[in-house]
Design an enzyme around this catalytic site. Structure first.
Site, short mmCIF file in Angstrom:
data_model
loop_
_atom_site.label_atom_id
_atom_site.label_comp_id
_atom_site.label_asym_id
_atom_site.label_seq_id
_atom_site.Cartn_x
_atom_site.Cartn_y
_atom_site.Cartn_z
CB ALA A 287 -1.22 0.16 1.08
CG ASP B 50 5.99 -1.09 -2.73
OD1 ASP B 50 7.05 0.72 -2.04
OD2 ASP B 50 6.56 -1.77 -2.25
CB SER C 156 35.56 13.70 20.76
OG SER C 156 36.33 14.91 21.19
CG LEU C 157 30.94 11.53 23.48
CD1 LEU C 157 30.29 10.54 23.56
CD2 LEU C 157 30.57 13.00 24.62
CD GLU D 228 21.50 9.74 24.35
OE1 GLU D 228 21.85 9.50 22.87
OE2 GLU D 228 21.81 10.45 24.83
CE LYS E 220 31.52 6.94 21.30
NZ LYS E 220 31.61 6.42 19.79
CG ASP F 50 31.32 0.37 15.99
OD1 ASP F 50 31.80 2.18 15.64
OD2 ASP F 50 32.15 -0.87 15.87
NE ARG G 208 33.84 14.15 16.19
CZ ARG G 208 34.72 14.23 15.71
NH1 ARG G 208 35.87 13.80 15.07
NH2 ARG G 208 35.15 14.57 17.04
CD GLU H 208 27.74 7.56 14.88
OE1 GLU H 208 27.75 8.48 15.68
OE2 GLU H 208 29.01 6.56 15.34
CE1 TYR I 33 25.48 10.89 17.57
CE2 TYR I 33 25.16 12.25 18.83
CZ TYR I 33 26.25 11.55 17.65
OH TYR I 33 26.82 11.88 17.05
CE LYS J 240 34.78 3.23 23.13
NZ LYS J 240 34.77 3.30 21.81
CB CYS K 258 35.89 -35.78 2.58
SG CYS K 258 35.47 -35.51 3.98
CB CYS L 116 33.48 -39.18 4.01
SG CYS L 116 33.30 -38.31 2.84
CB CYS M 221 33.02 -33.84 1.14
SG CYS M 221 32.65 -35.22 1.35
CB CYS N 47 30.23 -37.59 4.08
SG CYS N 47 31.32 -37.03 4.96
O1 I6G Z 1 29.88 10.41 19.10
C1 I6G Z 1 28.58 10.60 19.68
C2 I6G Z 1 28.18 9.33 19.89
C3 I6G Z 1 27.07 9.47 20.44
C4 I6G Z 1 28.21 11.68 20.57
C5 I6G Z 1 27.52 11.51 21.43
C6 I6G Z 1 26.88 10.49 21.06
O2 I6G Z 1 25.20 10.53 21.90
C7 I6G Z 1 24.51 9.20 21.66
N1 I6G Z 1 26.91 12.64 22.13
C8 I6G Z 1 28.35 14.10 22.58
C9 I6G Z 1 27.16 14.80 22.78
C10 I6G Z 1 29.31 13.61 21.06
N2 I6G Z 1 29.61 12.87 20.63
C11 I6G Z 1 30.16 15.14 21.27
#
Ligand code: I6G
Length: 682
Positions: free
Chosen positions: A35, A37, A82-83, A116, A118, A120, A139, A176, A228, A317, A411, A414, A429, A435
């Site tokens: 629907a 689509d 950064s954090l 929250e 994080k 990757d 970034r 992210e 975020y 981490k 193999c 067998c 094999c 086998c």
């Molecule tokens: O690199 C980050 C990943 C996730 C973040 C972050 C984050 O919040 C879930 N929050 C801040 C404030 C900063 N880097 C600077």
């Protein structure tokens, strides 16, 4: 009076945005794919008749057809910081103490944090001017990134046009971009089948996909985005808390991670850490830790920043999912389809929370591509329940006597000849079901969690059952009796009886599980689900032509060929028929392939049901499949749209949410009575 095209176009765009909101923000789709689509199709057709009405925010305009020659630099309006990282409870204690001291709070005060996952992935900055996405950037070094607007536009979870109330004049949002684990595995499987280079991990896959000069390539890579924080807000006041900022992001149409929680003090933070450590493997995407942020904005301002990192936030981490170790040997294992897989025997190493001593090397082409030798130092990666992989060889540390492995000619189990078809990466094999290794692996796959899910029938037991020749094919599992099982190593009376019960319970399954359990080449869990959903019955899958099979989403010529060949082979048909005759059953449904199928009035059409807690008479999976066969949508989370929640013992937060929203809650007896009414018995 008929509607003017401009009005209908505006109406369709609003409708599509509304459904995007349900899908991405609320994780609660309100329309079947077909629907949705159809709405997109109607909009595309109208826009092609009236090109003067096309705007760049139209949902049809996500993918641009002109590749770039390079990415231009994009200076961030507000630097992307950064954090600081914490790796232990002690680090976390230090962080909380510093916050408390600087805020001049008493030692007993519990600070409120937003907690929250994080992700990757790749950090992204999204700039909106008067509600329209005007620029997306990576970034980079935090001051200047790359302008990747064309690629970001192809990601469905990134709104092109903000929704809701109080849209700011200028807004910059951080998030992210990730590739879901399943999309990453599927991408790599396809790459290996085509002898192309796979990605090392989902993060690299997301980065590689986001940095394509041709946005049409990015559009095919199923990327996702979770937002975020707000970097810049003009034309209105800042929310007073981070929690409110996240709520505002959701209202404007951004996908915000549903795992985010508000926690209080160190104890709340470590409870969340333990909870997410367990949840980590089950999430759709990789996370490398958690982020804790002080909720109150005034406190964030008081604390400020130090050396390019906020003092009011920290990343706790998780154990790394990649680690260095040494390849002590390379052995060759025979799989259920006879594929001979080289396996690296590693010096045991702790990765992602477990000790790993084996990693798959897939095939000889992969060995050549990695140039891995016995004695090499390698980087291994373990994520979720995926088999650990060797991702890279550290060639600089190669010892002089490092030895290149060679594929054996016979193999190892067998002694039948190992054959490799022209142009194929995989060697096999030639022993077939004679086998023992192939028989064992086929049975292990058959009983595995995502297949028939027979609890208690582990690898060691299967090895014994095959070695004693008690089980030659899957149907014979269902004839096993407790007194005989009790004679096996590590089995007693009680465990044998429990196992026999588990085997008997597994007879009621779903079509998707059954198809997956058969172990058809290249038919994974997702493809099995696709086939089951599309055809609705085993008979329809068995009879499907190559062309019909390829109509199933994500089924190409190769997979269709494997399915067709499987059901043409007499010994496979014998296995399937034997399973059915020992009583393996599943609910069947009308095919979704039938254009009219989705229009049919099924009794539970339009109802969303959530199953939670444990059920006794059948698994939640089976209950869900029965409900779906009656037209219900079975959802994973409770919302205002949920019609019923069926709760068994052990139900937790979903039951609480249903009660708080006033959603009707029923027990298993009620569910069984409902199914019975439609001729379905447990
Ligand atoms: O690199 C980050 C990943 C996730 C973040 C972050 C984050 O919040 C879930 N929050 C801040 C404030 C900063 N880097 C600077």
């Amino acid at each position: 009076m008929s509607t003017a095209p401009s009005e209908r176009i505006a109406e369709l765009r609003d409708l599509i945005r509304k459904h995007d909101y349900h899908y991405y923000v609320e994780d609660d789709p309100q329309l079947p794919d077909q629907a949705y689509d159809a709405l997109m199709r109607e909009l595309r057709e109208l826009e092609s008749l009236h090109p003067e009405l096309i705007t760049s925010e139209s949902p049809t305009q996500r993918v641009s057809g002109t590749p770039l020659s390079a990415f231009s630099p994009a200076e961030h309006v507000v630097p992307m910081l950064s954090l600081d990282n914490a790796f232990s409870e002690d680090d976390m204690e230090g962080f909380v103490r510093r916050c408390r001291d600087r805020l001049k709070l008493p030692a007993t005060a519990d600070i409120e944090f937003m907690a929250e996952p994080k992700l990757d992935g790749i950090a992204i900055s999204l700039l909106y001017e008067n509600g329209k996405l005007s620029r997306a950037a990576t970034r980079g070094d935090g001051q200047t990134g790359e302008n990747i607007t064309a690629n970001a536009r192809t990601i469905g979870a990134i709104p092109l046009q903000l929704t809701g109330e109080g849209i700011p004049e200028r807004l910059e949002v951080r998030g992210e971009v990730v590739m879901a684990k399943a999309s990453f595995e599927a991408f790599n499987e396809r790459a290996r089948a085509k002898d192309e280079k796979p990605f090392v991990n989902p993060r690299n896959a997301a980065a590689g996909s986001l940095r394509q000069l041709d946005a049409r390539v990015t559009a095919k890579r199923s990327l996702d985005c979770y937002c975020y924080s707000i970097g810049l807000l003009e034309g209105q006041d800042w929310p007073e808390t981070h929690e409110e900022a996240l709520e505002a992001l959701k209202c404007w149409g951004f996908r915000v991670n549903p795992e985010i929680r508000k926690v209080s003090g160190l104890s709340g933070m470590s409870e969340y850490y333990e909870h997410m450590l367990i949840r980590r493997d089950g999430l759709d995407y990789d996370i490398d830790g958690l982020v804790f942020k002080i909720n109150r904005r005034d406190w964030q301002e008081t604390l400020g920043f130090v050396a390019r990192a906020p003092r009011w936030a920290i990343a706790h981490k998780f154990p790394a999912q990649e680690a260095l170790t040494v390849v002590e040997n390379i052995e060759f294992q025979v799989g259920r389809t006879g594929a001979v897989t080289p396996v690296a025997k590693l010096k045991p190493v702790f990765v992602g929370g477990v000790t790993v001593s084996n990693a798959t090397l897939h095939n000889m082409d992969e060995i050549d591509r990695l140039d891995v030798r016995i004695g090499d130092s390698v980087m291994v990666r373990r994520a979720g329940d995926v088999i650990p992989q060797v991702v890279k060889v550290i060639t600089e540390s190669r010892p002089a006597d490092a030895k290149k492995p060679e594929m054996p000619t016979q193999c190892p189990v067998c002694q039948a000849a190992i054959e490799r078809e022209e142009g194929q990466a995989v060697a096999r094999c030639s022993g077939g079901i004679s086998c023992a290794a192939q028989r064992k692996e086929a049975l292990k796959h058959f009983v595995s969690r995502k297949a028939m899910d027979i609890d208690g029938l582990g690898d060691k037991l299967i090895d014994q059952l095959v070695d004693r020749n008690w089980v030659k094919s899957p149907a014979e599992l269902f004839g096993l009796e407790a007194p005989a099982l009790a004679l096996l190593e590590r089995m007693g009376k009680k465990s044998s009886e429990k196992l026999v019960q588990a085997i008997q319970n597994a007879k009621t399954t779903t079509l998707a599980r059954f198809i997956y359990a058969l172990g058809i080449r290249e038919v994974g869990e997702a493809t099995a689900k696709g086939l089951a959903g599309y055809f609705g019955s085993l008979a329809a899958v068995r009879e499907a032509t190559l062309e019909q099979l390829q109509e199933v989403p994500d089924v190409g010529g190769v997979v269709a060929g494997h399915v067709e060949t499987f059901f043409k082979q007499v010994h496979n048909i014998e296995v399937v028929d034997a399973l059915i005759s020992v009583g393996v059953v599943w609910p069947e449904s009308s095919p979704s392939s039938d254009g009219e199928g989705t229009e049919q009035d099924l009794p539970l059409d339009g109802l969303t049901v959530v199953l939670t807690g444990s059920l006794e008479a059948m698994s939640r999976d089976v209950a869900g499949a029965h409900l779906e066969s009656l037209g219900a949508k079975v959802a994973g989370s409770v919302s205002k749209k949920t019609a019923w929640v069926v709760a068994g013992p052990g139900a937790g937060s979903k039951l609480a949410k249903a009660e708080s929203l006033g959603v009707d809650v029923y027990d298993e007896a009620w569910l069984l009575a409902l199914l019975e009414r439609y001729g379905i018995s447990a």
